[in-house]
Write an enzyme that holds these catalytic residues in place. Structure first.
Site, PDB file in Angstrom:
ATOM      1  N   HIS A 142       7.968   3.044   8.184  1.00  0.00           N
ATOM      2  CA  HIS A 142       7.229   1.775   8.140  1.00  0.00           C
ATOM      3  C   HIS A 142       5.963   1.966   7.323  1.00  0.00           C
ATOM      4  O   HIS A 142       5.005   2.595   7.771  1.00  0.00           O
ATOM      5  CB  HIS A 142       6.888   1.333   9.558  1.00  0.00           C
ATOM      6  CG  HIS A 142       6.366  -0.067   9.658  1.00  0.00           C
ATOM      7  ND1 HIS A 142       6.042  -0.829   8.561  1.00  0.00           N
ATOM      8  CD2 HIS A 142       6.112  -0.858  10.737  1.00  0.00           C
ATOM      9  CE1 HIS A 142       5.604  -2.003   8.943  1.00  0.00           C
ATOM     10  NE2 HIS A 142       5.640  -2.050  10.268  1.00  0.00           N
ATOM     11  N   CYS A 158       1.960  -6.242   8.802  1.00  0.00           N
ATOM     12  CA  CYS A 158       3.224  -5.727   8.263  1.00  0.00           C
ATOM     13  C   CYS A 158       3.921  -6.738   7.363  1.00  0.00           C
ATOM     14  O   CYS A 158       4.890  -6.384   6.675  1.00  0.00           O
ATOM     15  CB  CYS A 158       4.164  -5.341   9.401  1.00  0.00           C
ATOM     16  SG  CYS A 158       3.389  -4.323  10.672  1.00  0.00           S
ATOM     17  N   HIS A 170      13.239  -6.464  10.067  1.00  0.00           N
ATOM     18  CA  HIS A 170      11.967  -5.727  10.208  1.00  0.00           C
ATOM     19  C   HIS A 170      12.259  -4.353  10.802  1.00  0.00           C
ATOM     20  O   HIS A 170      11.758  -3.348  10.309  1.00  0.00           O
ATOM     21  CB  HIS A 170      11.013  -6.516  11.098  1.00  0.00           C
ATOM     22  CG  HIS A 170       9.685  -5.863  11.290  1.00  0.00           C
ATOM     23  ND1 HIS A 170       8.789  -5.698  10.268  1.00  0.00           N
ATOM     24  CD2 HIS A 170       9.109  -5.321  12.407  1.00  0.00           C
ATOM     25  CE1 HIS A 170       7.713  -5.080  10.728  1.00  0.00           C
ATOM     26  NE2 HIS A 170       7.870  -4.841  12.016  1.00  0.00           N
TER      27      HIS A 170
END
Length: 634
Positions: A472, A281, A434
């Site tokens: 995401h 990520c 995040h």
């Protein structure tokens, strides 16, 4: 003399729309925009989604009726809002209520009679199973009798446990905007995103190329999951079990370096440095750090940095859902104590949540060293001063968070403080979390932020999380954080986390401001953004991004007034050309850059001496006068 990596172009596409000129950002804060900017955002999305087309400034609907801008907004605003951001997965991806499956079936013959059926000879397996008895019917057909049992697979369909994703706006299909030639969707998006970023520069790419040496340009890009749809690795891996053939494109186009390779080969025509770094990520920040380091040390003068990911596929969703990482319908119902699901609120950073929401996205930025930006009159949207990356040490679970993010976050704040000072950090900075929307993340990440705030004496530190809006997207996720940050610098609105009713009780927020509404700091009143990423495997990264206002102050100290005045005159011309592209793109005309088989370099025309290499089409040579870096050891 120090070189500052400044952001001179940015673009891409995600569930909020087009990133260049802050349009995707504006979709996130649309409730807080002035009416004229709200209308502009709506009109751009309406054209992108093919609800209308624009000809000579006139909007025309599917029935060939002309509409005023006000009529377009009045008629389509609800549809636009419902068909952007996170929502139920649409059937252009797959049918979440009937996902194709293979059912394993075992049949047993009776004691008196075997299982009988007919086949063409071409369909016989090789070798024929030992319990199959074959008899001829004619030259092409045989009769099969099976004694005992036989296993086979039958097409079946079942409901997906996860039905939500961040998807490109409904009606917007990347392959419609260039000759896609069976490219995987992720690579279609890479072409579109990089092209949007380059177009946003406000100058021809050739102008940039002519100003530097060929190897002073670098492309830093990747995908985290590779290209896993039918036209990439997914199709290649499934071909045998489907009884199909592998195509010549599936294997090479499936590589996770292709978002860089496609940009080099079809958008920029670059012969410079290329790099494809994957860090789960945190992949965008990994690539960004490499570019920032290369520009800061003078190795590179121009860098195109980005990622593209198209993971809205049943197989990828199965993988993350089996880990318990995704927000399923069942768990969302349990959270809300209801029998219905509000897919629009599936991603809930720092609220009561149950997993992240997968998303597709492509995000690219163009960096230059400050000297080249001043020379060319580039419009500077900010600068990336530092990116820190640290691992977690020994781990019990590869997916669990760890201590590395304490290091990256603290170092990013300390480094920015050294540049802008205490007051700017305390009063005019904010965090791009995040914010994956998992229960573990909301606790561990907020604890890091709160402890860092305590150490640096920060109170009421604004925290936002774009994943609440767009989901995401894995590799490009921090690219979306950067795009939102540039919007905050320009417009002063820090997007609230509007998908939660309140901050969860177990979140550490004594010194944080996690707002459920947009925070209006005022245009030009935010100096620093901290981009934080926590990737599977311990891939932690945090970047410090400086606002254009801070950068202007730094340039004013580096250059004399005459140089700055000349730069500002050149910049006006660049802005005019950039705005012209923006207007065209808002009408659905993206003018996607795609050079397939054009301007190929004839290797016979390459001129090489011991001092330099000259290539056709490039104004400057590649320098071969390389000094000994290890002369102190010789």
């Amino acid at each position: 003399m120090s070189l500052l990596p400044v952001i001179v172009g940015f673009g891409g596409f995600n569930a909020a729309g087009r990133s260049s000129f802050h349009h995707a950002y504006k979709r996130m804060v649309i409730e807080s925009l002035p009416e004229n900017e709200r209308q502009e955002t709506m009109l751009g999305l309406a054209a992108m989604m093919k609800l209308v087309r624009c000809e000579n400034g006139i909007y025309i609907d599917a029935n060939e009726q002309s509409l005023t801008p006000e009529e377009v907004v009045s008629r389509f605003s609800e549809q636009i809002l419902n068909s952007t951001l996170i929502r139920k997965i649409e059937k252009n991806h797959f049918d979440v209520d009937a996902v194709h499956w293979q059912k394993n079936i075992t049949m047993h013959s009776s004691d008196k009679q075997g299982i009988c059926f007919e086949l063409t000879r071409k369909q016989l397996p090789d070798p024929v199973p030992t319990n199959w008895q074959i008899s001829d019917i004619d030259a092409d057909t045989v009769k099969i009798e099976i004694i005992g049992e036989v296993e086979f697979k039958a097409d079946s369909y079942r409901e997906s446990s996860v039905k939500v994703a961040g998807q490109l706006p409904s009606g917007f299909n990347p392959e419609d905007h260039y000759n896609a030639r069976f490219h995987p969707r992720g690579l279609q998006m890479a072409i579109m995103g990089a092209s949007d970023a380059v177009r946003s520069l406000g100058m021809d790419w050739q102008t940039v190329v002519n100003a530097v040496k060929p190897d002073e340009i670098g492309v830093y890009a990747s995908s985290g999951m590779s290209q896993l749809d039918e036209n990439g690795n997914g199709g290649m891996l499934q071909s045998r079990i489907k009884g199909a053939r592998v195509s010549a494109k599936q294997c090479p186009l499936g590589l996770n370096s292709m978002p860089a390779d496609f940009v080099n080969a079809y958008v920029l025509g670059s012969v410079g440095h290329t790099s494809a770094i994957a860090g789960a990520c945190a992949s965008f920040l990994y690539n960004l750090r490499a570019a920032v380091e290369d520009i800061s040390n003078g190795t590179r003068r121009v860098a195109v940095v980005g990622n593209a990911e198209a993971p809205v596929l049943p197989e990828i969703i199965d993988g993350y859902a089996t880990m318990g990482a995704l927000a399923s319908d069942e768990n969302l119902k349990r959270l809300d104590k209801t029998d219905t699901v509000d897919h629009r609120r599936a991603s809930r950073p720092f609220g009561e949540n149950c997993g992240f929401t997968i998303a597709e996205s492509t995000q690219y930025v163009v960096l230059m060293d400050d000297e080249l930006a001043v020379e060319l009159g580039a419009d500077i949207h900010g600068a990336v001063s530092d990116v820190f990356i640290n691992a977690d040490g020994y781990k019990k679970s590869i997916s669990a968070p760890g201590p590395g993010n304490y290091i990256t976050m603290a170092k990013a704040v300390a480094a920015a403080k050294a540049i802008v000072g205490d007051e700017a950090i305390r009063e005019r900075s904010f965090i791009q979390a995040h914010g994956s929307s998992t229960p573990a993340n909301r606790i561990t990440e907020s604890k890091i932020f709160d402890e860092v705030a305590n150490v640096f004496e920060i109170e009421d530190w604004p925290v936002t999380a774009p994943k609440a809006y767009v989901g995401h997207s894995l590799a490009p996720a921090s690219g979306e954080q950067l795009m939102v940050s540039l919007g905050v610098f320009k417009h002063g609105l820090i997007p609230g986390i509007k998908t939660i009713d309140k901050v969860a009780d177990d979140v550490f927020d004594e010194r944080l401001n996690i707002s459920t509404t947009d925070i209006n700091k005022g245009a030009g009143n935010v100096d620093v953004a901290f981009l934080n990423s926590k990737g599977f495997g311990g891939n932690n990264a945090t970047a410090s991004v400086l606002s254009p206002k801070i950068v202007e102050g730094m340039l004013a100290k580096k250059y004399n007034a005459q140089v700055i005045d000349a730069y500002e005159i050149r910049r006006e011309q660049v802005r005019e050309k950039a705005n012209a592209y923006d207007q065209q793109a808002n009408q659905g005309h993206f003018n996607t850059i795609y050079h397939f088989g054009q301007d190929l370099i004839d290797e016979n025309d390459i001129q090489m001496t011991a001092q330099e290499i000259r290539l056709p089409g490039f104004a400057n040579p590649v320098d071969l006068k390389i000094s000994n870096r290890f002369k102190d050891m010789m």
